[in-house]
Design a protein around this motif. Structure first.
Motif, PDB file in Angstrom:
ATOM      1  N   LEU A 165      -0.339   7.599  -7.083  1.00  0.00           N
ATOM      2  CA  LEU A 165      -0.981   6.305  -7.262  1.00  0.00           C
ATOM      3  C   LEU A 165      -1.296   5.705  -5.890  1.00  0.00           C
ATOM      4  O   LEU A 165      -0.675   6.101  -4.883  1.00  0.00           O
ATOM      5  CB  LEU A 165      -0.054   5.364  -8.030  1.00  0.00           C
ATOM      6  N   PRO A 166      -2.235   4.767  -5.816  1.00  0.00           N
ATOM      7  CA  PRO A 166      -2.527   4.144  -4.514  1.00  0.00           C
ATOM      8  C   PRO A 166      -1.273   3.598  -3.829  1.00  0.00           C
ATOM      9  O   PRO A 166      -1.145   3.682  -2.601  1.00  0.00           O
ATOM     10  CB  PRO A 166      -3.504   3.022  -4.882  1.00  0.00           C
ATOM     11  N   GLN A 167      -0.329   3.070  -4.624  1.00  0.00           N
ATOM     12  CA  GLN A 167       0.890   2.496  -4.051  1.00  0.00           C
ATOM     13  C   GLN A 167       1.776   3.546  -3.389  1.00  0.00           C
ATOM     14  O   GLN A 167       2.663   3.208  -2.592  1.00  0.00           O
ATOM     15  CB  GLN A 167       1.695   1.759  -5.128  1.00  0.00           C
ATOM     16  N   GLU A 168       1.564   4.832  -3.722  1.00  0.00           N
ATOM     17  CA  GLU A 168       2.370   5.901  -3.136  1.00  0.00           C
ATOM     18  C   GLU A 168       1.749   6.454  -1.848  1.00  0.00           C
ATOM     19  O   GLU A 168       2.316   7.339  -1.211  1.00  0.00           O
ATOM     20  CB  GLU A 168       2.552   7.037  -4.145  1.00  0.00           C
ATOM     21  N   SER A 169       0.585   5.940  -1.510  1.00  0.00           N
ATOM     22  CA  SER A 169      -0.122   6.395  -0.308  1.00  0.00           C
ATOM     23  C   SER A 169       0.069   5.404   0.835  1.00  0.00           C
ATOM     24  O   SER A 169       0.078   4.182   0.632  1.00  0.00           O
ATOM     25  CB  SER A 169      -1.617   6.549  -0.606  1.00  0.00           C
ATOM     26  N   SER A 170       0.163   5.931   2.054  1.00  0.00           N
ATOM     27  CA  SER A 170       0.249   5.065   3.230  1.00  0.00           C
ATOM     28  C   SER A 170      -1.036   4.265   3.424  1.00  0.00           C
ATOM     29  O   SER A 170      -1.042   3.227   4.095  1.00  0.00           O
ATOM     30  CB  SER A 170       0.533   5.903   4.482  1.00  0.00           C
ATOM     31  N   LEU A 171      -2.122   4.730   2.811  1.00  0.00           N
ATOM     32  CA  LEU A 171      -3.401   4.020   2.921  1.00  0.00           C
ATOM     33  C   LEU A 171      -3.358   2.678   2.201  1.00  0.00           C
ATOM     34  O   LEU A 171      -4.186   1.797   2.469  1.00  0.00           O
ATOM     35  CB  LEU A 171      -4.533   4.887   2.338  1.00  0.00           C
ATOM     36  N   TYR A 172      -2.393   2.522   1.312  1.00  0.00           N
ATOM     37  CA  TYR A 172      -2.267   1.272   0.553  1.00  0.00           C
ATOM     38  C   TYR A 172      -1.999   0.093   1.483  1.00  0.00           C
ATOM     39  O   TYR A 172      -2.361  -1.051   1.175  1.00  0.00           O
ATOM     40  CB  TYR A 172      -1.139   1.422  -0.462  1.00  0.00           C
ATOM     41  N   ASN A 173      -1.381   0.375   2.609  1.00  0.00           N
ATOM     42  CA  ASN A 173      -1.051  -0.682   3.565  1.00  0.00           C
ATOM     43  C   ASN A 173      -2.147  -0.889   4.614  1.00  0.00           C
ATOM     44  O   ASN A 173      -2.034  -1.769   5.467  1.00  0.00           O
ATOM     45  CB  ASN A 173       0.259  -0.359   4.279  1.00  0.00           C
ATOM     46  N   GLU A 174      -3.202  -0.074   4.537  1.00  0.00           N
ATOM     47  CA  GLU A 174      -4.270  -0.150   5.538  1.00  0.00           C
ATOM     48  C   GLU A 174      -5.554  -0.759   5.001  1.00  0.00           C
ATOM     49  O   GLU A 174      -6.404  -1.198   5.783  1.00  0.00           O
ATOM     50  CB  GLU A 174      -4.578   1.249   6.088  1.00  0.00           C
ATOM     51  N   ASP A 225     -10.672  -1.944  -2.087  1.00  0.00           N
ATOM     52  CA  ASP A 225     -11.457  -1.010  -1.267  1.00  0.00           C
ATOM     53  C   ASP A 225     -11.622   0.316  -2.005  1.00  0.00           C
ATOM     54  O   ASP A 225     -10.712   0.788  -2.694  1.00  0.00           O
ATOM     55  CB  ASP A 225     -10.766  -0.779   0.080  1.00  0.00           C
ATOM     56  N   ALA A 226     -12.790   0.939  -1.840  1.00  0.00           N
ATOM     57  CA  ALA A 226     -13.086   2.209  -2.520  1.00  0.00           C
ATOM     58  C   ALA A 226     -12.109   3.313  -2.131  1.00  0.00           C
ATOM     59  O   ALA A 226     -11.883   4.244  -2.924  1.00  0.00           O
ATOM     60  CB  ALA A 226     -14.512   2.644  -2.203  1.00  0.00           C
ATOM     61  N   VAL A 227     -11.544   3.241  -0.946  1.00  0.00           N
ATOM     62  CA  VAL A 227     -10.551   4.244  -0.537  1.00  0.00           C
ATOM     63  C   VAL A 227      -9.405   4.309  -1.544  1.00  0.00           C
ATOM     64  O   VAL A 227      -8.888   5.396  -1.858  1.00  0.00           O
ATOM     65  CB  VAL A 227     -10.006   3.927   0.873  1.00  0.00           C
ATOM     66  N   LEU A 228      -9.040   3.171  -2.104  1.00  0.00           N
ATOM     67  CA  LEU A 228      -7.946   3.109  -3.075  1.00  0.00           C
ATOM     68  C   LEU A 228      -8.441   3.173  -4.521  1.00  0.00           C
ATOM     69  O   LEU A 228      -7.777   3.764  -5.377  1.00  0.00           O
ATOM     70  CB  LEU A 228      -7.139   1.824  -2.877  1.00  0.00           C
ATOM     71  N   THR A 229      -9.603   2.567  -4.792  1.00  0.00           N
ATOM     72  CA  THR A 229     -10.067   2.460  -6.183  1.00  0.00           C
ATOM     73  C   THR A 229     -11.009   3.572  -6.601  1.00  0.00           C
ATOM     74  O   THR A 229     -11.087   3.918  -7.779  1.00  0.00           O
ATOM     75  CB  THR A 229     -10.776   1.115  -6.401  1.00  0.00           C
ATOM     76  N   ASP A 230     -11.742   4.160  -5.657  1.00  0.00           N
ATOM     77  CA  ASP A 230     -12.728   5.199  -5.994  1.00  0.00           C
ATOM     78  C   ASP A 230     -12.845   6.206  -4.853  1.00  0.00           C
ATOM     79  O   ASP A 230     -13.866   6.282  -4.168  1.00  0.00           O
ATOM     80  CB  ASP A 230     -14.087   4.550  -6.277  1.00  0.00           C
ATOM     81  N   PRO A 231     -11.810   7.021  -4.642  1.00  0.00           N
ATOM     82  CA  PRO A 231     -11.833   7.979  -3.521  1.00  0.00           C
ATOM     83  C   PRO A 231     -13.008   8.941  -3.565  1.00  0.00           C
ATOM     84  O   PRO A 231     -13.505   9.358  -2.505  1.00  0.00           O
ATOM     85  CB  PRO A 231     -10.498   8.725  -3.673  1.00  0.00           C
ATOM     86  N   ASP A 232     -13.471   9.300  -4.768  1.00  0.00           N
ATOM     87  CA  ASP A 232     -14.598  10.234  -4.858  1.00  0.00           C
ATOM     88  C   ASP A 232     -15.843   9.687  -4.168  1.00  0.00           C
ATOM     89  O   ASP A 232     -16.609  10.438  -3.551  1.00  0.00           O
ATOM     90  CB  ASP A 232     -14.921  10.539  -6.326  1.00  0.00           C
ATOM     91  N   SER A 233     -16.060   8.371  -4.272  1.00  0.00           N
ATOM     92  CA  SER A 233     -17.236   7.783  -3.632  1.00  0.00           C
ATOM     93  C   SER A 233     -17.126   7.862  -2.113  1.00  0.00           C
ATOM     94  O   SER A 233     -18.141   7.956  -1.415  1.00  0.00           O
ATOM     95  CB  SER A 233     -17.412   6.328  -4.085  1.00  0.00           C
ATOM     96  N   VAL A 234     -15.911   7.835  -1.609  1.00  0.00           N
ATOM     97  CA  VAL A 234     -15.703   7.996  -0.162  1.00  0.00           C
ATOM     98  C   VAL A 234     -15.988   9.439   0.238  1.00  0.00           C
ATOM     99  O   VAL A 234     -16.640   9.705   1.256  1.00  0.00           O
ATOM    100  CB  VAL A 234     -14.268   7.581   0.236  1.00  0.00           C
ATOM    101  N   ASN A 235     -15.517  10.374  -0.580  1.00  0.00           N
ATOM    102  CA  ASN A 235     -15.801  11.789  -0.308  1.00  0.00           C
ATOM    103  C   ASN A 235     -17.296  12.068  -0.317  1.00  0.00           C
ATOM    104  O   ASN A 235     -17.793  12.924   0.433  1.00  0.00           O
ATOM    105  CB  ASN A 235     -15.110  12.676  -1.341  1.00  0.00           C
TER     106      ASN A 235
END
Length: 504
Positions: free
Chosen positions: A427-436, A441-451
């Protein structure tokens, strides 16, 4: 590195294909059939396509030229190919007449050429000559090939040495000028490159060792491997495996300037899929489990020595063994110690493995082949699932932005090996990116769009900057289920054993 940018691009095209047409292309004759959802238009286009195909094929059907005969004989290998008994699909160029060169360029993954007859190497010109008695021009055929299995990646293939295959007429003057054989070989040769992404364990198996097995196993070890871009460290690292595929020392094509002579040669390697073997394309229906058996035989002698040199600590035999593949830096599990303690409380014997490029593969094989469960975060080290016994459990921790790649490169192939695969998507909460990043942000809500923005974004954000802190409450249920599964499997095996003793 695993090439997310190539495969993710294909995946994105498939996902975005809302109004796609289905197109069949006959590459040889240029016939195109387009299929859409409107019946009347479909009928009209189909009729036009069939008519155009017939007109294009008409000259070749009545032509007797050698080139057209060759084209019809060696047609594109597709889903409609005739199969032999047992579902085996004979590969293109699988049967080559003496004095000929046949190249199969139908695969998007690799080219492969076959030569048969008087074959002689010339490493200084990166050439392989075939001398034939066919009476026509002095130079009958020239083929270019880069013997590496990432044909679809121009940037990678640009780094691979190219070989020129030349068929020449054995007339009087040619015979006098052809190079003298310094080494005569009584068995066939397989030429391949250890360039490209060699140095990454995923690519060493996916692009090299498994294709080498696919291509060479039919020779039953009576084959010589001729390696372009030869690395001493590669031969040392994989010597145990290579020795199970060939009875002969490999040849350094670039460094050995002697003329080596063969009566049969394969240039390039066949590759089926990611870390997999398609049994329908194998003459004896071999699977990835058969490749696993090769690894078993390759590493067992060394493992027996290791047992004497480095005895493993005595573990409680009734407890299943769980191995955690640990990482430093990006994609590390920051609460790994707590994970290990939780696994021990559930009832596992826990081992933490820290593999790196210098770790002896036999030691890794020893740990994983004796394990019941393996846990690791998505990355090249997950290739080591190949070392596990079929029926074991493989839990891959899937960071944000790596879902498709984790399933494609490791999850799917692991299931083909017979492993019980669990893809734990964090889950987003398990990623260090959650604090960044902001919560929306799409990084947390829609990673595919970032890819979708490109490989550089995937690498910079999801691969190089992300760490994982597992929600142990959420993860625990997977460990409990794995423990129950392993214990049930053990009990079943013991019941069968007792039943056999009783019936005996």
């Amino acid at each position: 590195m695993v090439d997310y940018h190539v495969h993710s691009h294909r995946h994105t095209q498939m996902k975005k294909g809302v109004n796609l047409a289905l197109i069949h292309v006959d590459e040889e004759h240029g016939c195109v059939t387009i299929k859409r959802s409107r019946p009347k238009l479909l009928f009209f286009l189909t009729f036009c396509s069939l008519l155009s195909c017939f007109l294009l094929l008409l000259p070749s059907l009545f032509s007797t030229s050698p080139s057209s005969t060759f084209s019809l004989l060696y047609s594109y290998e597709g889903d409609d190919d005739d199969t032999l008994s047992g579902g085996y699909k004979a590969p293109l160029c699988s049967s080559v007449a003496d004095g000929t060169i046949c190249c199969d360029r139908s695969s998007v993954r690799s080219d492969i050429c076959m030569m048969k007859g008087d074959i002689r190497t010339n490493s200084s010109s990166f050439s392989i000559f075939l001398y034939t008695n066919i009476t026509r021009d002095d130079e009958l055929q020239i083929e270019k090939i880069k013997p590496y299995t990432r044909k679809w990646e121009p940037s990678t293939m640009a780094t691979i040495d190219e070989l020129t295959l030349i068929s020449k007429n054995s007339n009087g003057s040619t015979v006098e000028n052809r190079p003298k054989c310094d080494v005569n070989h009584e068995v066939p040769a397989v030429f391949f490159s250890t360039g490209g992404f060699t140095g990454n364990v995923y690519h060493e198996f996916n692009d090299g060792l498994i294709p080498l097995y696919i291509t060479s196993q039919k020779f039953n070890k009576k084959v010589v491997f001729v390696i372009l871009e030869y690395h001493d460290w590669w031969v040392m690292k994989y010597g145990d495996v290579v020795s199970r595929l060939s009875d002969y020392e490999p040849i350094d094509f670039n460094g050995d300037h002697r003329t080596h002579c063969f009566s049969e040669a394969i240039i390039g390697l066949r590759i089926h899929d990611e870390l997999a073997i398609n049994s329908t394309l194998m003459k004896n229906s071999e699977t990835i489990e058969d490749f696993h058996d090769v690894l078993d035989k390759a590493y067992m002698p060394r493992i027996q020595d290791l047992v004497k040199e480095e005895p493993i600590a005595v573990l409680e035999p009734e407890k299943p063994k769980l191995v955690i593949i640990s990482r430093n830096g990006s994609r590390a599990i920051t609460n790994q110690d707590l994970l290990a303690k939780m696994a021990e409380k559930i009832g596992f014997n826990v081992e933490i493995l820290w593999p790196d490029k210098t770790t002896e593969l036999a030691k890794i094989y020893r740990s994983l082949n004796s394990s019941d469960v393996m846990i690791g975060v998505h990355g090249a080290a997950m290739t080591h699932f190949l070392f596990m016994r079929p029926g074991s459990v493989f839990i891959q921790v899937v960071p944000l932005g790596t879902t498709w790649a984790a399933e494609t490169y490791y999850g799917g192939p692991a299931k083909k090996l017979g492993l019980r695969y669990i893809g734990y998507e964090i889950l987003p909460q398990e990623s260090s990116l959650y604090n960044e990043y902001e919560r929306n942000d799409a990084v947390l809500t829609d990673p595919d769009s970032v890819n979708d923005r490109g490989w550089e974004f995937t690498k910079m954000i999801f691969l190089d900057r992300q760490k994982v802190k597992l929600n142990l409450t959420r993860f625990r249920k997977h460990l409990v289920r794995s423990h129950l599964y392993i214990m049930a499997k053990r009990n079943q095996a013991q019941s069968h054993a007792r039943a056999e003793v009783t019936s005996g």
